[in-house]
Write an enzyme that holds these catalytic residues in place. Structure first.
Site: not given
Length: 341
Positions: A167, A241, A337
């Site tokens: 990520r 998420s 995130e």
């Protein structure tokens, strides 16, 4: 097309959390040829500036005091064929899932595991989006960018130059605020190389009665799984998420496993171990937890949701509560995130 600037714009339609915040100024970029004019505009030069894709990886906690630019660059084209490989370019403003479905319809395979991930093509390399054993870096050839400090002059970054991680990418670090993704080029294939190792996918294919899956079957399975687990942002505000799956040293994972034998874990780079953030949150009894209209989703603890009128600050407070609770129980830090502004 001439750029149009608007003042005092409601950003609810532009962020999937549905935060009721406003932008001091707003414009939409439909054509990369307009970039030099945008970069020279007084509203851009005085700043601050927020470049916006699908708004699906963003938590806005307050009104934005500067210029919000919605990147709406469109277009998908086949650049060339290289044996079984197809080099395909998609503009940054294309909807990610729409692009994946278009590729599948053309017989260009490799992205099927990434079906139904929210957001735009331009955001995919920034976040190095991933799901079910596949990351965008696995199929990404290069990224076409505009250099914001050079009047929008084009630059092309190779896969290696993007410095992809979990990520993560160069676009979150040195290139942040300096390079704007305008298009992404992918190396897709006529040959199916299916990744069906995840139990969820195998179970869904079995439920669908599929013995010899095609890439389209895998895509359909992934869509069904995501729809069963994840709330639709159009119905329940969320950013997918909210926390990254934490990566910890092997010794820490082993110690946790002694205390929690059911701990889901996966091998990560450099001998480290990736843990399942959703499982950790669930074990803290927070699945379905709600504080006013800010809540943890009742089917997927990794997703924080806006039940209607939650503010960005309330969502951030909930995120901090989740982080603190997991830290106290497991000694593990959870990292958000989304970009939080």
């Amino acid at each position: 097309m001439t750029l149009q600037f608007r003042a005092d714009v409601d950003l609810r339609p532009y962020n999937t959390f549905g935060m009721a915040v406003r932008a001091a100024h707003f414009c939409q970029l439909d054509d990369a040829a307009d970039l030099p004019a945008l970069l020279a505009h007084p509203l851009y030069r005085q700043g601050p500036v927020l470049w916006l894709g699908g708004g699906s990886n963003l938590l806005l906690t307050r009104d934005y005091p500067g210029l919000v630019v919605k990147v709406a660059l469109a277009g998908i084209r086949l650049l060339r064929e290289d044996g079984d490989d197809m080099i395909v370019e998609a503009a940054a403003g294309e909807n990610w899932h729409g692009f994946v479905q278009h590729a599948l319809a053309q017989g260009w395979y490799g992205l099927e595991n990434l079906s139904l991930i929210p957001g735009t093509v331009g955001a995919s390399p920034v976040q190095n989006i991933g799901a079910y054993g596949v990351e965008v870096k696995d199929r990404l050839l290069e990224v076409v960018c505009a250099q914001l400090d050079r009047n929008g002059e084009a630059a092309t970054l190779s896969n290696a130059e993007c410095r992809f991680g979990y990520r993560d990418s160069v676009f979150k670090h040195e290139a942040a605020g300096r390079l704007l993704v305008t298009a992404v080029r992918f190396r897709l294939s006529r040959r199916a190389e299916l990744r069906t190792g995840y139990g969820d996918i195998q179970q869904q294919l079995q439920a669908d009665g599929v013995d010899r899956p095609t890439p389209l079957d895998v895509s359909r399975a992934v869509v069904a799984i995501r729809q069963s687990k994840l709330p639709d942002p159009a119905v329940l505000g969320n950013a997918g998420s909210f926390f990254k799956n934490p990566v910890v040293p092997a010794e820490q994972a082993a110690a946790l496993l002694e205390r929690h034998p059911q701990l889901p874990r996966y091998p990560a780079a450099d001998g480290k171990v990736k843990l399942a953030a959703g499982w950790l949150i669930d074990q803290c009894g927070l699945k379905g937890y709600r504080d006013g209209d800010a809540g943890v989703h009742d089917r997927q603890a990794l997703v924080l949701v806006n039940h209607g009128r939650a503010t960005g600050e309330q969502m951030r407070a909930l995120a901090r509560k989740v982080q603190q609770t997991v830290k106290e129980k497991f000694g593990v830090e959870l990292e958000p995130e989304p970009l939080i502004l």
